[in-house]
Design a protein around this motif. Structure first.
Motif, short mmCIF file in Angstrom:
data_model
loop_
_atom_site.label_atom_id
_atom_site.label_comp_id
_atom_site.label_asym_id
_atom_site.label_seq_id
_atom_site.Cartn_x
_atom_site.Cartn_y
_atom_site.Cartn_z
N GLY A 86 -26.56 92.81 -38.23
CA GLY A 86 -27.79 92.03 -38.26
C GLY A 86 -28.69 92.47 -39.41
N TYR A 87 -28.79 93.78 -39.58
CA TYR A 87 -29.63 94.34 -40.65
C TYR A 87 -29.14 93.86 -42.01
N ALA A 123 -27.25 91.29 -42.65
CA ALA A 123 -27.39 89.83 -42.76
C ALA A 123 -28.82 89.44 -43.13
N LEU A 124 -29.79 90.12 -42.53
CA LEU A 124 -31.18 89.79 -42.84
C LEU A 124 -31.51 90.12 -44.30
#
Lengths: 218, 237, 242
Positions: free
Chosen positions: C139-140, C142-143
């Motif tokens: 997630g990190y 991807a952000l």
């Protein structure tokens, strides 16, 4: 803040507000699972707590990207940011409105749907209680995720990717309450932990949400 | 029109209107707003440098400059949406911003939209009524914003300025999609706001017939070598 | 001179260029020593046999995977508080390394698990927590890659890192609560009565040190890359604006 809450609730129930879509999704999911797994009560009953929690969680996820994206589109978010209301207050109100229009109906609908999945009747009160206690955390976390991705054009997929890992503790403790309730075990510990997560989210996350909104408004 | 002790001079755009409560309007007469050496950025790029001007209560300032000169950037900075890189500016708490988007909810009626913003900005029904009269929205008050034409939407969006009760208006192309009558109407409201001691900074290309100072934003365009505000603008090795 | 001056990219590039060969060399030396000692010069465990030797990769990679996240947390805090660009880029640089280390730990664990537990995967709390840690890394990353404006991306990922840390730790305890596991206790800890025996832990400590230095070298290298990428971004932005 009450004006913003009322406006959001009014928008949700008026045409095109998307109120109820999450509920329908939840219903469809509860219908599809027996179709996929098989109709036998001895198969469905043990997984019912998990399916109901997962269904509520996914239904909650569906409406997250609307929390800020619509306001950002029509300029309301800019205006809210310049209003005397603190941005953390805006975040709290938005999360509360999301919970009232999504989390609360889902928690109430879970009761009837639990019949479809043969949830042991003894677990029903615990299911309701766990969902009522746990869904606010989902809304508050979802609002945080929505604030992180509000500036992005195709943010909704990324939003799920960011928010779902954050949902894990809530899901674990929430489903655990229902599983223990179904098995007749004491539920106090997971229930207290679930409540702690929700309270922590409600108390602290709006500040992170407001910070993310500020960054995205620049 | 009776003299009032608070110096509020009345509402010229609706002469026989009962005067709104002065506390709600919160207009401070003759206040100087000083912007000095303001550096503004848009995204990662510095657009304007050293913007300096003073604006007295009752005066309007028209921002001039070609497209992309930084008028919107300056207005968003003054509204407190984009933090300035450096420099001093008045507290954005006193400013009402109206940008390209009107901030109207399509499913709500005009009256509901205005009442919502009144509640958010802590004003009351008196301001909503004044705004509806000011922009001639009475025939449209029960219409949903989705059912309005672009110009009508614009009027409802501008009417929001009156319900904010704030004394510095920051207007970004306020007359877009307004017809001539509506532009005149807007000019009247504007004059009333200025006469009541308010101030306005607006980016517009048309002449509203209001006596206003002018500021050429292009004069503050950031130098080419200083367009970035991070340490990576210069060689790193 | 304060330590913060190294946060100037130019200074960081100069210092890291001089530092990198030494750190990389030390990492290679320690890794080679630790792994050779561990793999070839330790006795077989009387229960686990040869398979115990995967511990010299499994434990160090797991150690680095967890601590990489904490390094990102510290770097994110430094960025949020002191606005040092290098700090934000170092956090960004560490994320893929942490993810790879998580995968290595999971993979070696699966290989080890098959002969020991008879299964590649079990929903053991430690394994589950590692899988979840991998999701947080994803997630990190991807952000970071989704946001065009670099400073905004640094701000948002830092906020995510702070919130994510809390929830990653919560997930760890949630997993423990949810299923009591098969996994053995900590191999090394300072307060435990009984650690694994000396013949195993001496090379293990060496490999952990080696992996940590390897992580350090990779972070330095990748931060340098990120700085250059950021410089490229600035240059192309400048070219577009001009």
């Amino acid at each position: 803040m009450s004006a913003l809450l009322l406006r959001d609730l009014r928008l949700a129930v008026r045409a095109g507000g998307g109120f109820g879509l999450g509920l329908v999704f939840f219903l469809i999911l509860a219908t599809l699972v027996p179709l996929a797994v098989g109709p036998r009560p001895d198969l469905l009953a043990p997984v019912a707590p998990g399916i109901l929690w997962l269904g509520a969680l996914l239904a909650c996820l569906l409406s997250l990207d609307r929390i800020f994206a619509l306001d950002a589109e029509d300029g309301s978010l800019d205006l809210l940011a310049t209003a005397p209301l603190p941005l953390a207050g805006v975040a709290t109100t938005k999360a509360l409105a999301h919970w009232v229009t999504t989390g609360l109906p889902l928690a109430l609908a879970a009761g009837p749907l639990s019949l479809l999945l043969f949830l042991p009747p003894g677990a029903l009160p615990w299911l309701l209680l766990a969902l009522l206690l746990g869904t606010p955390a989902l809304s508050w976390l979802g609002t945080f995720g929505a604030a992180l991705t509000v500036g992005l054009r195709r943010g909704s997929l990324l939003l799920s990717l960011l928010v779902l890992p954050l949902y894990i503790p809530t899901l674990v403790f929430g489903a655990e309450v229902v599983r223990r309730g179904a098995a007749g075990l004491p539920v106090a510990t997971p229930l207290a932990l679930l409540a702690a997560i929700t309270l922590g989210c409600v108390a602290l996350l709006p500040f992170a949400t407001a910070a993310a909104l500020r960054v995205n408004l620049r | 029109m009776p003299e009032r002790p608070d110096g509020f001079k009345g509402i010229p755009w609706y002469a026989d209107d009962p005067l709104p409560h002065p506390d709600a309007l919160r207009i401070k007469d003759g206040m100087d707003r000083v912007v000095s050496e303001l550096t503004c950025c848009r995204g990662e790029a510095i657009v304007l440098e050293g913007v300096s001007f003073a604006l007295r209560g009752g005066r309007a300032l028209v921002l001039r400059g070609p497209n992309g000169a930084g008028k919107t950037t300056l207005l968003r900075t003054l509204a407190g949406l984009t933090p300035p890189v450096s420099g001093a500016m008045p507290d954005p708490e006193g400013a009402a911003y109206a940008g390209h988007a009107d901030g109207l909810k399509a499913q709500l009626t005009v009256a509901e939209n205005l009442a919502f913003w009144a509640a958010i900005f802590g004003t009351g029904p008196a301001e909503v009524e004044g705004a509806i009269r000011g922009f001639d929205l009475a025939p449209l008050r029960e219409r949903r914003a989705a059912e309005l034409s672009a110009g009508q939407k614009r009027r409802a969006g501008l009417a929001r300025l009156l319900v904010t009760g704030r004394d510095l208006w920051l207007l970004d192309e306020p007359t877009v999609s307004l017809d001539r009558t509506a532009v005149n109407r807007f000019a009247c409201v504007m004059r009333g706001h200025l006469d009541a001691g308010g101030a306005a900074i607006l980016a517009t290309h048309i002449d509203l017939g209001i006596e206003a100072d002018e500021l050429d934003v292009a004069a503050f365009a950031a130098k080419r070598e200083a367009t970035l505000r991070d340490p990576f603008a210069e060689a790193v090795e | 001179m304060s330590v913060w001056e190294y946060a100037n990219p130019r200074r960081f590039m100069a210092v890291s260029a001089r530092l990198l060969p030494w750190v990389a060399g030390a990492a290679a030396l320690l890794c080679a020593a630790g792994l050779t000692w561990g793999l070839f010069f330790t006795p077989e465990d009387f229960r686990m046999g040869h398979s115990v030797k995967i511990i010299y990769i499994h434990v160090p990679s797991a150690f680095v995977a967890i601590n990489a996240w904490f390094m990102m947390l510290v770097a994110s805090l430094i960025w949020l508080v002191r606005r040092h660009h290098v700090s934000a880029l170092a956090a960004r640089a560490a994320a893929p390394i942490g993810l790879v280390m998580t995968l290595v730990a999971l993979l070696t664990g699966a290989i080890w698990g098959k002969p020991m537990w008879g299964t590649y995967w079990a929903w053991d709390p430690r394994l589950t927590a590692f899988l979840i840690l991998g999701l947080f890394y994803l997630g990190y990353i991807a952000l970071w890659s989704a946001i065009e404006a670099q400073d905004a991306a640094a701000d948002l990922t830092s906020i995510l890192c702070l919130v994510g840390t809390v929830f990653a730790v919560l997930s760890r305890y949630a997993a423990q609560f949810w299923n009591q596991g098969l996994h053995q206790g900590a191999s090394l800890s300072l307060d435990a009565e009984e650690n694994i025996s000396d013949v195993f832990w001496q090379p293990l400590v060496l490999s952990i040190a080696g992996f940590t230095l390897l992580f350090l070298a990779l972070v330095l290298l990748r931060t340098r890359t990120e700085i250059r990428r950021r410089r490229l971004h600035s240059l192309s932005l400048k070219a577009r604006l001009a």
